[in-house]
Design a protein around this motif. Structure first.
Motif, short mmCIF file in Angstrom:
data_model
loop_
_atom_site.label_atom_id
_atom_site.label_comp_id
_atom_site.label_asym_id
_atom_site.label_seq_id
_atom_site.Cartn_x
_atom_site.Cartn_y
_atom_site.Cartn_z
N ASN A 1 0.81 -1.22 0.00
CA ASN A 1 0.00 0.00 0.00
C ASN A 1 0.84 1.27 0.00
O ASN A 1 0.33 2.35 -0.24
N GLU A 2 2.13 1.16 0.28
CA GLU A 2 3.01 2.33 0.28
C GLU A 2 3.56 2.65 -1.12
O GLU A 2 4.26 3.65 -1.29
N PHE A 3 3.20 1.85 -2.14
CA PHE A 3 3.79 2.02 -3.46
C PHE A 3 2.71 2.25 -4.52
O PHE A 3 1.64 1.61 -4.48
N PRO A 4 2.97 3.13 -5.48
CA PRO A 4 2.00 3.38 -6.56
C PRO A 4 1.68 2.11 -7.32
O PRO A 4 2.54 1.24 -7.52
N ASN A 5 0.45 1.99 -7.79
CA ASN A 5 0.02 0.79 -8.49
C ASN A 5 0.78 0.57 -9.79
O ASN A 5 1.01 -0.58 -10.18
N ASP A 6 1.15 1.65 -10.47
CA ASP A 6 1.87 1.45 -11.73
C ASP A 6 3.26 0.85 -11.49
O ASP A 6 3.75 0.05 -12.27
N LEU A 7 3.89 1.21 -10.37
CA LEU A 7 5.18 0.61 -10.04
C LEU A 7 5.02 -0.86 -9.69
O LEU A 7 5.82 -1.71 -10.13
N LEU A 8 3.98 -1.20 -8.90
CA LEU A 8 3.75 -2.60 -8.55
C LEU A 8 3.51 -3.43 -9.80
O LEU A 8 4.03 -4.55 -9.93
N SER A 9 2.73 -2.90 -10.73
CA SER A 9 2.44 -3.63 -11.97
C SER A 9 3.71 -3.81 -12.80
O SER A 9 3.97 -4.89 -13.35
N TYR A 10 4.53 -2.76 -12.87
CA TYR A 10 5.77 -2.83 -13.66
C TYR A 10 6.70 -3.91 -13.12
O TYR A 10 7.30 -4.67 -13.88
#
Length: 778
Positions: free
Chosen positions: A652-661
């Motif tokens: 939850n501390e990280f942007p969703n686009d970074l998690l997806s990447y």
């Protein structure tokens, strides 16, 4: 049975300590000024010098080819001239026995002695970080942190062989440089007695009363309104050895500047430190040692002018980021009580230890709300108590058995009182790539949630904490296969049982050490590692309270941190080319599951763990030392490459686009400093005047989305002089006058630009600064 080999090893260990000792190398406490590391006029300078060096006794023990009985690839500063001390034999015997209870068999060690510390910028007045940066493979980070071999944190600190329970991350340094006699970095494939934090172990040998045998008072100061007095006092009685060090530091550069300006904005610090060492000898075979330490520090959080407001607050002053008054205090206390005994072939040490850390962040509530939509008062504390026991037994002429345990119980508490605005959005949106600025710009706004029109701020109180046990047992055997070949093998059992996780592992270790000839030693090793996270996990129920606010999480995923598990491989070679010149090379590779990293998630400068599902770290190091008469030089160079994939905790501390990447792509770690170097030279004129220069080189840390960018390289250079008068006036034995110039070329160098995974603030190293000091030795 005492064999000739054992007696020789004991005598060598005793001589090594005498050679390393230079008493009364004074000055004052720690200074958080960045950079200083020694000029790479590498010992290659001396490659063509075939003249014999000084007698063996005049060379620092760390520059000698290591004894096979220790089985370590060792290098060091080579800067410590011999000093005759009136130390009792009892102390030397017990010190040698302590080193044999838990030696660094087959690991890579690098020792920084007192003369090398004194021959770097600011000497004993430098920060502990600056001392550590003189070792190979150590990379500079903001907030006084360091990275070893591509790891973020995962470092262990020991004092006289006893573990210090882990503190919370903050600005304060782990150790005050004034109390250090020498510090050894242990890396690579470590023996089974070393567990938990295994990226690197910094083992500090403190000064003792026998080395000081008197008192020192020092006044040091200069640029950035620096005022740094310190006092040291020590001596011996018939059976008591005591040493006390106290220091105070005030300056206007407490934390890294957020801009390249020579004058930091809102960056005052005041720090007080006290350390005591007391060792009572019952007889020639046993002693009881007490170590106590206290540190109390306050830091203004540096500001950056010109940041535009994002939110509106009715009836408030105008937003002005230059006047934001954020402040952080840190308290750190520890005590260690250790009993050591040697009885024939058996030696052991049992220690009880305790540590308390408290970090409090007080925000500027108005400016925090206007500029970021949240202002959180944070109080994070940790109390750790533990027990450590280590023993060795010489089983015949070919085997030495070693066994031991370490158990610590931590109670962590995190209390926050947050002022936030209500928002129309449940989560914080991912920033677009267009919002990520060019390197050197301010940190991007992370898709700030919109403020509910006309809404007033309200308060969320969230108190919580974690507790649990971290424990390990080990058993290992040092097997002397031949006179020149030794195998150290063993295993340890570790358990991590805390409120949010329960894991265990059996970890085999093996190192093979071959003394090829009198000047060359090679080693190869394997280690299985088990590295638990810190206890700073915020539970989902707390995170959920911030939904629909201007401090909302990025998503609902909140898996707890996990233990990092590694397969680690290391091999290296150490060569004493001439009696004065030594070169050591080493290579390593780590294959990690749930690789741990640290990040700053919030306005308080408190770092927290998170995991990558998998990671690979590999690299190589080269270090060299040279000492010939009054001339000393050393240099270190290292290369590291990191790759990670898929964040799998506190998502939850990280942007969703970074998690997806990261689910489909690899990424280099933000703290990767691909190339790092340090080096230095010093020369003694007429035994009274010493001139020295040192430097630090870094190729730049990572930045931008998924750490795709690399910051610019930097190479600040320091120079200095120290003059010593021997006198007998008014009870003063020596007077020392010191002058230091840091970053003499006034290079503005950027450590962080505020972007990158887990990075929240820009940071620059200090500009050119001048310092001077006077020390009286009584």
């Amino acid at each position: 049975m005492i064999t000739i080999e054992k007696l020789a090893a004991r005598v060598e260990a005793r001589n090594c300590r005498d050679d390393e000792t230079v008493p009364r190398m004074a000055e004052a406490p720690v200074r958080i000024a960045i950079c200083s590391l020694l000029l790479g006029v590498l010992p290659v300078i001396a490659a063509g010098n075939d003249a014999p060096s000084s007698p063996a006794g005049s060379t620092n023990a760390t520059t000698k080819q290591p004894s096979v009985s220790l089985g370590a690839i060792t290098t060091g500063s080579g800067t410590n001239a011999p000093t005759q001390l009136g130390t009792v034999v009892v102390t030397a015997d017990l010190d040698a026995a302590r080193e044999q209870i838990a030696p660094s068999l087959g690991a890579v060690t690098y020792t920084i002695g007192p003369n090398q510390i004194q021959s770097m910028g600011q000497g004993e007045n430098s920060s502990f970080q600056q001392v550590l940066l003189q070792a190979p493979g150590v990379v500079q980070e903001e907030f006084g942190e360091v990275h070893v071999r591509g790891d973020h944190g995962d470092l262990q600190y020991r004092v006289n062989g006893v573990l210090l329970p882990e503190s919370l991350n903050g600005f304060g340094q782990e150790i005050d440089t004034h109390l250090i006699h020498s510090v050894t970095l242990i890396t690579g494939t470590m023996p089974a007695q070393f567990g938990d934090r295994t990226a690197g172990i910094f083992d500090v040998t403190t000064k003792t009363g026998a080395q000081l045998n008197g008192a020192e008072f020092s006044l040091y100061g200069g640029s950035y309104d620096t005022f740094n007095p310190s006092f040291q006092w020590g001596g011996t009685t018939s059976n008591l050895d005591y040493f006390v060090a106290a220091s105070y530091l005030h300056n206007d550069h407490g934390i890294d500047n957020t801009t390249a300006s020579p004058t930091p904005l809102h960056d005052v610090t005041d720090q007080e430190k006290l350390f005591g060492y007391f060792s009572h000898h019952f007889d020639q075979t046993s002693r009881l040692t007490l170590l106590v330490s206290s540190s109390d520090a306050g830091f203004q959080i540096p500001g950056t002018a010109g940041v535009l407001p994002i939110y509106l607050l009715a009836n408030s002053p105008a937003a002005n980021s230059a006047t934001a008054n954020n402040y952080q205090t840190e308290q750190n206390y520890y005590a260690v009580l250790a009993y050591q005994k040697s009885a024939g072939n058996l030696s052991y040490q049992v220690s009880a230890l305790s540590r308390y850390t408290d970090i409090r962040f007080t925000p500027d509530e108005v400016q925090g709300l206007l500029l970021a939509g949240n202002a959180a008062q944070v109080d994070n504390s940790d109390l750790a108590n533990g027990l450590q026991a280590d023993a060795s037994y010489e089983l015949g002429d070919h085997h030495t058995l070693r066994a031991g345990m370490l158990a610590t119980y931590d109670i962590e508490q995190l209390d926050t009182t947050s002022a936030v605005f209500p928002s129309t959005s449940q989560f914080t949106a991912s920033p677009t790539t267009e919002t990520i600025p060019l390197l050197g710009g301010p940190a991007p706004a992370p898709g700030n949630p919109p403020q509910t029109p006309g809404a007033a701020p309200y308060t969320i109180i969230a108190n919580g904490g974690n507790s649990g046990l971290t424990a390990g047992l080990y058993l290992q055997d040092e097997w002397r296969l031949t006179d020149h070949l030794r195998l150290n093998y063993g295993a340890r059992y570790d358990i991590f049982d805390v409120s949010f996780d329960n894991e265990w592992q059996i970890s085999p270790r093996a190192n093979l050490v071959w003394e090829i000839n009198n000047g060359t030693t090679a080693h190869i090793g394997y280690a299985r590692y088990f590295m638990p996270p810190t206890l700073q996990y915020v539970h989902p129920s707390t995170v959920k309270e911030f939904e629909y606010t201007t401090d909302a999480p990025f998503n609902l995923r909140d898996d707890p941190q996990r233990v990092e598990r590694d397969n680690y491989f290391d091999m290296g070679l150490s060569r004493q080319i001439t009696p004065a010149w030594q070169i050591t090379g080493d290579s390593f590779c780590k294959l990690a599951k749930h690789l741990l990293d640290d990040g700053q998630f919030g306005s308080a400068v408190i770092l927290d763990n998170f995991n990558y599902a998998s990671g690979t770290v590999y690299g190589a190091e080269l270090s060299s030392t040279y000492k010939q008469g009054p001339f000393t030089a050393y240099g270190n160079y290292s290369y590291v490459q990191t790759w990670v994939r898929d964040i799998d905790s506190v998502e939850n501390e990280f942007p969703n686009d970074l998690l997806s990447y990261l689910t489909t792509n690899h990424m280099q770690l933000d703290h990767q400093g691909r190339f790092t170097g340090s080096g230095g030279v010093s020369y003694d004129f007429l035994k009274n005047l010493r001139a020295y220069s040192d430097f630090l080189y870094g190729s730049g840390l990572r930045a931008g989305f998924a750490n795709m960018k690399e910051l610019s390289p930097y190479c600040p250079v320091n120079v200095g002089l120290e003059y010593t008068w021997n006198t007998r006036a008014a009870g003063i034995r020596q007077l020392k006058l010191r002058f230091d110039c840091l970053n003499i070329l006034d290079e503005p160098y950027e450590l962080r630009n505020g972007t990158g995974v887990g990075i929240a603030a820009p940071a620059y190293g200090p500009r050119r600064a001048f310092y001077g000091g006077l020390t009286a030795v009584f």
